[in-house]
Design a protein around this motif. Sequence first.
Motif, short mmCIF file in Angstrom:
data_model
loop_
_atom_site.label_atom_id
_atom_site.label_comp_id
_atom_site.label_asym_id
_atom_site.label_seq_id
_atom_site.Cartn_x
_atom_site.Cartn_y
_atom_site.Cartn_z
N ASN A 177 0.83 -1.21 0.00
CA ASN A 177 0.00 0.00 0.00
C ASN A 177 0.86 1.26 0.00
N GLY A 178 1.95 1.23 0.77
CA GLY A 178 2.83 2.40 0.83
C GLY A 178 3.45 2.72 -0.51
N ILE A 179 3.83 1.69 -1.24
CA ILE A 179 4.41 1.90 -2.57
C ILE A 179 3.38 2.49 -3.52
N LEU A 180 2.19 1.90 -3.53
CA LEU A 180 1.16 2.34 -4.48
C LEU A 180 0.67 3.75 -4.18
N GLU A 181 0.67 4.13 -2.91
CA GLU A 181 0.23 5.48 -2.56
C GLU A 181 1.14 6.56 -3.14
N SER A 239 -8.78 14.67 -21.68
CA SER A 239 -8.49 13.87 -20.49
C SER A 239 -9.30 14.50 -19.37
N ILE A 240 -10.15 13.73 -18.74
CA ILE A 240 -11.00 14.30 -17.68
C ILE A 240 -10.49 13.93 -16.29
N GLN A 241 -9.25 13.44 -16.22
CA GLN A 241 -8.66 13.12 -14.93
C GLN A 241 -8.35 14.39 -14.17
N LYS A 242 -8.87 14.50 -12.96
CA LYS A 242 -8.57 15.68 -12.15
C LYS A 242 -7.19 15.52 -11.50
N PRO A 243 -6.56 16.61 -11.07
CA PRO A 243 -5.21 16.56 -10.51
C PRO A 243 -5.14 15.70 -9.25
N TYR A 244 -3.99 15.04 -9.05
CA TYR A 244 -3.81 14.24 -7.83
C TYR A 244 -2.41 14.43 -7.24
N GLU A 245 -1.76 15.51 -7.62
CA GLU A 245 -0.38 15.73 -7.18
C GLU A 245 -0.27 15.97 -5.67
N ASN A 246 -1.35 16.38 -5.02
CA ASN A 246 -1.28 16.70 -3.60
C ASN A 246 -1.65 15.54 -2.69
N GLY A 247 -1.71 14.34 -3.26
CA GLY A 247 -1.94 13.16 -2.43
C GLY A 247 -3.39 12.69 -2.44
N ASN A 248 -3.56 11.47 -1.94
CA ASN A 248 -4.87 10.82 -2.00
C ASN A 248 -5.92 11.53 -1.16
N GLU A 249 -5.52 12.01 0.02
CA GLU A 249 -6.50 12.65 0.90
C GLU A 249 -7.08 13.90 0.24
N ASP A 250 -6.21 14.71 -0.31
CA ASP A 250 -6.67 15.92 -1.00
C ASP A 250 -7.52 15.55 -2.22
N TYR A 251 -7.13 14.48 -2.89
CA TYR A 251 -7.83 14.04 -4.10
C TYR A 251 -9.28 13.67 -3.78
N TYR A 252 -9.46 12.85 -2.76
CA TYR A 252 -10.81 12.39 -2.44
C TYR A 252 -11.62 13.43 -1.66
N ASN A 253 -10.95 14.40 -1.07
CA ASN A 253 -11.67 15.47 -0.38
C ASN A 253 -11.97 16.65 -1.30
N GLU A 254 -11.71 16.49 -2.57
CA GLU A 254 -11.96 17.58 -3.52
C GLU A 254 -13.42 17.99 -3.53
N PHE A 255 -14.30 17.06 -3.12
CA PHE A 255 -15.72 17.41 -3.03
C PHE A 255 -15.94 18.60 -2.10
#
Length: 524
Positions: A70-74, A352-368
């Motif tokens: 999990n650490g690697i994939l994150e 490409s409709i992928q939203k940015p994820y450079e700031n990490g998973n938490e920020d990505y999923y809290n974009e709502f």
Amino acid sequence: MKMDKKYWPVILFTAIAFGVLIGGKLSIFGKQETLISNSHKFKLNRLIDFIEREYVDDINTDSIVDLTVNGILEQLDPHSVYISKNEQTFVAESMRGDFVGIGVNFYVYKDTVAVIKPLIGGPSEKAGIKAGDRILFADNYQLFGKKIPNDTLYSKLKGAVGSDITLTIFRKSENKKLKVKLKRDVIPIKSVDVALMISNDIGFIKVNRFSETTYKEFKAGLEKVIAKGAKSVIVDLRDNGGGYLEKAVQMADDFLEEDALIVFTKNKKERVDKTKATKKGIFEKGKVFVLLNENSASASEIFAGAIQDNDRGIIVGRRSFGKGLVQREMELGDGSVVRLTVARYYTPSGRSIQKPYENGNEDYYNEFDKRFESGELYERDSIKIKDSLIFKTKKGRTVYGGGGIVPDIFVPLQNRHSEDAVEAMMQTGIVSYFVFEELDKDRKAFYNLNFDDFIIKMEYTDLYYTNFQNYLNKNGIAVQLSKSKPVVKRYLMAEFARQLFDDEKYYEIILKEDEMVKAVLEHK
């Protein structure tokens, strides 16, 4: 009854991350591969062996491996994920679209397995099991009076196709016990909730995910509404977090003319793979409307993007989640798998409709949260679009990339803050459990009611609304319903209809006041 905290409602849309994460886990495009280790990749194995052999305390090295993977994939992206052996069993069943079991909807009520409803055509219904029955024993294994882990409970009810199981049932309505012998069978897990007519010429199809059986289910639903006279079709992909990309492609193919581009993917080596429509489409001329919201992701966005970019239909709702990454599955040898991002997908116009994820998973999923705070969920003008992310459809209409599908017709959330939270809560399992318990008090009160009589009975009483508020209070759920009374009554009525009749009656009630459906009717 003290409700387990896992059933407590949460603030509005906190389920977004989970739904899209699962969708991300399931959005695979391509064949499975087996991970092959070379000599220079043994460092981690040597470390784990060293810990297992020499560490001063006993330790579960399996958990260390899981953390390491999990650490690697994150460090990669939010949708490259590890799925443990136990999780993979559930995910595989969900995406296969079936499992082997006895065919009941149930939950554990006061330490007993209570049947909410037997599935139509399943082994339990054929054997005479009824809503409200309690399952006391599975063969000789006691299921009541003790806390049984879910995996143990499921293992007792599931089994091989055709295998026998004897259930000991207590039927409350008749105050008697009986033994029921049945054979386990394949039980479908529906990915298409319903296909029905909402007017004389408009069909409605609700797709909850994209599994192996989705296109078969969808095509059957589409043929059903066409046969009933549908000249327009609404495809509802709200809260659909994704799944198998190819099933979304097959669905889009039914609406697009031959050779229309549906989607293309591009990998790190710049290899481009294009997928185009065939001549097999069965609804290439009628009007098409696609409903999206902030939980619609991945394969849902592929379908919507293909319809929008080809000027084939109208997208209605709110900006979708924004997942444009393609995963490939790799087995790890012990039942667990990794789903690794191997490409990006693009809509026909090149978005490409992928939203940015450079700031990490938490920020990505809290974009709502950012969408909520910016007002985007209530005002179309609050949607932030970069000029560099403007594209053109086949007919020259402007569309946008960079983070989800922006709808052609914007439909805002209708209420603010707590009222929206109430509506979200009304779509959770707590409503199903409450309705079961109300019916369980006196099922005879609903015997022999046809649907029209049922509607009259429910519309002219506040009994269940009041009881539901008391139910929440009793279970420590501090939600006041008074400002949302019409919404609460509508969802309660719909859930009663689902348990007494079927899913179609549930949607008949819900869709009458659905703002996105109303927007379609106004546009048409």
